[in-house]
Design a protein around this motif. Structure first.
Motif, PDB file in Angstrom:
ATOM      1  N   LEU A   1      -5.916  -3.612  -1.752  1.00 30.23           N
ATOM      2  CA  LEU A   1      -5.842  -2.324  -1.992  1.00 30.23           C
ATOM      3  C   LEU A   1      -4.809  -1.908  -3.062  1.00 30.23           C
ATOM      4  O   LEU A   1      -3.718  -1.970  -2.743  1.00 30.23           O
ATOM      5  CB  LEU A   1      -5.732  -1.326  -0.879  1.00 30.23           C
ATOM      6  N   GLU A   2      -5.102  -1.304  -4.209  1.00 31.56           N
ATOM      7  CA  GLU A   2      -4.090  -0.888  -5.196  1.00 31.56           C
ATOM      8  C   GLU A   2      -4.030   0.535  -5.350  1.00 31.56           C
ATOM      9  O   GLU A   2      -4.996   1.200  -5.462  1.00 31.56           O
ATOM     10  CB  GLU A   2      -4.356  -1.596  -6.587  1.00 31.56           C
ATOM     11  N   VAL A   3      -2.619   1.053  -5.546  1.00 32.53           N
ATOM     12  CA  VAL A   3      -2.424   2.473  -5.578  1.00 32.53           C
ATOM     13  C   VAL A   3      -1.711   2.578  -6.884  1.00 32.53           C
ATOM     14  O   VAL A   3      -0.691   2.063  -7.036  1.00 32.53           O
ATOM     15  CB  VAL A   3      -1.445   3.109  -4.535  1.00 32.53           C
ATOM     16  N   THR A   4      -2.175   3.432  -7.903  1.00 34.50           N
ATOM     17  CA  THR A   4      -1.689   3.531  -9.083  1.00 34.50           C
ATOM     18  C   THR A   4      -1.306   5.129  -9.430  1.00 34.50           C
ATOM     19  O   THR A   4      -2.254   5.729  -9.105  1.00 34.50           O
ATOM     20  CB  THR A   4      -2.184   3.162 -10.172  1.00 34.50           C
ATOM     21  N   PRO A   5      -0.383   5.704  -9.932  1.00 37.36           N
ATOM     22  CA  PRO A   5      -0.113   7.190 -10.278  1.00 37.36           C
ATOM     23  C   PRO A   5      -1.219   7.428 -11.239  1.00 37.36           C
ATOM     24  O   PRO A   5      -1.381   6.670 -12.063  1.00 37.36           O
ATOM     25  CB  PRO A   5       1.425   7.098 -10.591  1.00 37.36           C
ATOM     26  N   THR A   6      -1.629   8.824 -11.138  1.00 37.94           N
ATOM     27  CA  THR A   6      -2.644   9.084 -12.085  1.00 37.94           C
ATOM     28  C   THR A   6      -2.358  10.731 -12.176  1.00 37.94           C
ATOM     29  O   THR A   6      -1.804  11.452 -11.271  1.00 37.94           O
ATOM     30  CB  THR A   6      -4.087   8.962 -11.508  1.00 37.94           C
ATOM     31  N   ASP A   7      -2.810  11.233 -13.263  1.00 43.48           N
ATOM     32  CA  ASP A   7      -2.860  12.598 -13.590  1.00 43.48           C
ATOM     33  C   ASP A   7      -4.268  13.087 -13.660  1.00 43.48           C
ATOM     34  O   ASP A   7      -4.520  14.389 -14.236  1.00 43.48           O
ATOM     35  CB  ASP A   7      -1.757  13.012 -14.522  1.00 43.48           C
ATOM     36  N   ALA A   8      -5.340  12.525 -13.181  1.00 44.13           N
ATOM     37  CA  ALA A   8      -6.916  12.754 -13.429  1.00 44.13           C
ATOM     38  C   ALA A   8      -6.746  14.027 -12.560  1.00 44.13           C
ATOM     39  O   ALA A   8      -6.402  14.457 -11.435  1.00 44.13           O
ATOM     40  CB  ALA A   8      -7.676  11.756 -12.846  1.00 44.13           C
ATOM     41  N   ASP A   9      -7.669  14.811 -13.195  1.00 44.51           N
ATOM     42  CA  ASP A   9      -8.226  16.143 -12.429  1.00 44.51           C
ATOM     43  C   ASP A   9      -9.245  16.109 -11.430  1.00 44.51           C
ATOM     44  O   ASP A   9      -9.703  14.894 -11.559  1.00 44.51           O
ATOM     45  CB  ASP A   9      -8.473  17.279 -13.447  1.00 44.51           C
ATOM     46  N   GLY A  10      -9.324  16.808 -10.421  1.00 44.45           N
ATOM     47  CA  GLY A  10     -10.618  16.660  -9.582  1.00 44.45           C
ATOM     48  C   GLY A  10     -10.080  16.887  -8.192  1.00 44.45           C
ATOM     49  O   GLY A  10      -8.757  16.849  -7.799  1.00 44.45           O
ATOM     50  N   GLU A  11     -11.062  16.790  -7.234  1.00 40.41           N
ATOM     51  CA  GLU A  11     -10.780  16.912  -5.849  1.00 40.41           C
ATOM     52  C   GLU A  11      -9.783  15.540  -5.393  1.00 40.41           C
ATOM     53  O   GLU A  11     -10.024  14.457  -6.040  1.00 40.41           O
ATOM     54  CB  GLU A  11     -11.856  16.894  -5.121  1.00 40.41           C
TER      55      GLU A  11
ATOM     56  N   GLY B   1      -0.513   4.816   9.989  1.00 40.39           N
ATOM     57  CA  GLY B   1      -0.628   3.535   9.532  1.00 40.39           C
ATOM     58  C   GLY B   1      -1.302   2.462  10.373  1.00 40.39           C
ATOM     59  O   GLY B   1      -1.727   1.449   9.886  1.00 40.39           O
ATOM     60  N   GLN B   2      -1.802   2.803  11.693  1.00 38.45           N
ATOM     61  CA  GLN B   2      -2.644   1.962  12.365  1.00 38.45           C
ATOM     62  C   GLN B   2      -4.161   2.150  11.932  1.00 38.45           C
ATOM     63  O   GLN B   2      -4.720   1.324  12.055  1.00 38.45           O
ATOM     64  CB  GLN B   2      -2.637   2.210  13.791  1.00 38.45           C
ATOM     65  N   GLN B   3      -4.539   3.235  11.293  1.00 41.89           N
ATOM     66  CA  GLN B   3      -5.860   3.541  10.914  1.00 41.89           C
ATOM     67  C   GLN B   3      -6.292   2.850   9.592  1.00 41.89           C
ATOM     68  O   GLN B   3      -6.972   2.768   8.890  1.00 41.89           O
ATOM     69  CB  GLN B   3      -6.212   5.013  10.988  1.00 41.89           C
ATOM     70  N   TYR B   4      -4.971   3.189   8.554  1.00 40.00           N
ATOM     71  CA  TYR B   4      -5.139   2.524   7.318  1.00 40.00           C
ATOM     72  C   TYR B   4      -3.904   1.840   6.748  1.00 40.00           C
ATOM     73  O   TYR B   4      -2.980   2.139   6.249  1.00 40.00           O
ATOM     74  CB  TYR B   4      -5.136   4.010   6.285  1.00 40.00           C
ATOM     75  N   PRO B   5      -3.871   0.473   7.555  1.00 43.11           N
ATOM     76  CA  PRO B   5      -2.746  -0.318   7.296  1.00 43.11           C
ATOM     77  C   PRO B   5      -2.501  -0.505   5.903  1.00 43.11           C
ATOM     78  O   PRO B   5      -1.438  -0.796   5.112  1.00 43.11           O
ATOM     79  CB  PRO B   5      -2.900  -1.434   8.243  1.00 43.11           C
ATOM     80  N   TYR B   6      -3.860  -1.130   5.189  1.00 40.42           N
ATOM     81  CA  TYR B   6      -3.477  -1.333   3.895  1.00 40.42           C
ATOM     82  C   TYR B   6      -3.189  -0.412   2.779  1.00 40.42           C
ATOM     83  O   TYR B   6      -2.379  -0.671   2.106  1.00 40.42           O
ATOM     84  CB  TYR B   6      -4.967  -2.026   3.255  1.00 40.42           C
ATOM     85  N   LEU B   7      -3.631   0.724   3.202  1.00 37.09           N
ATOM     86  CA  LEU B   7      -3.222   1.998   2.340  1.00 37.09           C
ATOM     87  C   LEU B   7      -1.806   2.349   2.514  1.00 37.09           C
ATOM     88  O   LEU B   7      -1.060   2.453   1.302  1.00 37.09           O
ATOM     89  CB  LEU B   7      -3.939   3.273   2.529  1.00 37.09           C
ATOM     90  N   THR B   8      -1.269   2.389   3.774  1.00 38.07           N
ATOM     91  CA  THR B   8       0.007   2.897   3.799  1.00 38.07           C
ATOM     92  C   THR B   8       1.031   1.480   3.252  1.00 38.07           C
ATOM     93  O   THR B   8       2.111   1.935   2.760  1.00 38.07           O
ATOM     94  CB  THR B   8       0.443   2.954   5.329  1.00 38.07           C
ATOM     95  N   GLU B   9       0.630   0.346   3.462  1.00 41.85           N
ATOM     96  CA  GLU B   9       1.438  -0.539   2.887  1.00 41.85           C
ATOM     97  C   GLU B   9       1.547  -0.523   1.344  1.00 41.85           C
ATOM     98  O   GLU B   9       2.439  -0.760   0.703  1.00 41.85           O
ATOM     99  CB  GLU B   9       0.734  -2.154   3.158  1.00 41.85           C
ATOM    100  N   ALA B  10       0.385  -0.186   0.499  1.00 39.03           N
ATOM    101  CA  ALA B  10       0.212  -0.219  -0.795  1.00 39.03           C
ATOM    102  C   ALA B  10       1.102   0.933  -1.171  1.00 39.03           C
ATOM    103  O   ALA B  10       1.604   0.888  -2.232  1.00 39.03           O
ATOM    104  CB  ALA B  10      -1.107  -0.083  -1.257  1.00 39.03           C
ATOM    105  N   LEU B  11       1.045   2.199  -0.564  1.00 32.01           N
ATOM    106  CA  LEU B  11       1.823   3.134  -0.984  1.00 32.01           C
ATOM    107  C   LEU B  11       3.340   3.110  -0.738  1.00 32.01           C
ATOM    108  O   LEU B  11       4.173   3.672  -1.462  1.00 32.01           O
ATOM    109  CB  LEU B  11       1.653   4.353  -0.135  1.00 32.01           C
ATOM    110  N   THR B  12       3.701   2.104   0.112  1.00 31.16           N
ATOM    111  CA  THR B  12       5.172   1.859   0.249  1.00 31.16           C
ATOM    112  C   THR B  12       5.721   0.640  -0.403  1.00 31.16           C
ATOM    113  O   THR B  12       6.950   0.443  -0.729  1.00 31.16           O
ATOM    114  CB  THR B  12       5.724   1.874   1.733  1.00 31.16           C
ATOM    115  N   ALA B  13       4.631  -0.077  -1.030  1.00 28.43           N
ATOM    116  CA  ALA B  13       5.125  -1.323  -1.625  1.00 28.43           C
ATOM    117  C   ALA B  13       5.742  -1.088  -3.248  1.00 28.43           C
ATOM    118  O   ALA B  13       5.164  -0.127  -3.859  1.00 28.43           O
ATOM    119  CB  ALA B  13       3.990  -2.289  -1.930  1.00 28.43           C
ATOM    120  N   ALA B  14       6.505  -1.797  -3.818  1.00 26.99           N
ATOM    121  CA  ALA B  14       7.085  -1.544  -5.012  1.00 26.99           C
ATOM    122  C   ALA B  14       6.029  -1.603  -6.001  1.00 26.99           C
ATOM    123  O   ALA B  14       6.204  -1.041  -6.998  1.00 26.99           O
ATOM    124  CB  ALA B  14       8.210  -2.485  -4.963  1.00 26.99           C
TER     125      ALA B  14
END
Length: 136
Positions: free
Chosen positions: A37-47, A56-69
């Motif tokens: 799961l990759e998280v990249t900053p964006t400035d795209a408009d929309g919802e 972190g128990q419900q979304y472990p991959y997302l929370t890890e990606a958000l805190t990873a360098a």
């Protein structure tokens, strides 16, 4: 102890051990390419989906990606010809969960989801390692 009672207890014990194995073992199995799961900053408009207070128990991959360098979670490998997904949590489950929380936050091509985390906007995608070492 009667023979029938002993056999019933053995069968019950076997069923309990088999159910525990089905819940634990598939998460350790893996074959093929890894999915992230990759998280990249964006400035795209929309919802967006606000994930500031997610668990972190419900979304472990997302929370890890958000805190990873590098903005990338640990890898997930499919196994057992896709049957692993019935027993183990995956980045695909998290992407689908985010899309259900706010279907309007899914990009037009359906590949990414826009999220908001602590006031910043990100794009969440699933990437995999190709044979040549590049991400898709």
């Amino acid at each position: 102890m009667r023979r029938i009672m002993r056999n019933a207890l053995l069968l019950t014990g076997f069923v309990i051990v088999a159910l525990l194995a089905l819940g634990a073992v598939p998460s350790y199995l893996g074959s093929g390419e890894a999915y992230y799961l990759e998280v990249t900053p964006t400035d795209a408009d929309g919802e967006v989906v606000n994930v500031t207070g997610i668990s972190g128990q419900q979304y472990p991959y997302l929370t890890e990606a958000l805190t990873a360098a590098d903005g990338r979670s640990d890898g997930y490998q499919r196994a057992l010809d896709g049957a692993k997904q019935w027993f183990a949590h995956s980045p695909f489950d998290e992407r689908d969960g985010l899309a259900r929380r706010n279907p309007a936050a899914v990009s037009d091509d359906g590949d990414s989801i826009r999220i908001s985390y602590e006031g910043d906007r990100y794009s969440v995608t699933i990437a995999s390692d190709q044979a040549d070492g590049e991400s898709q």
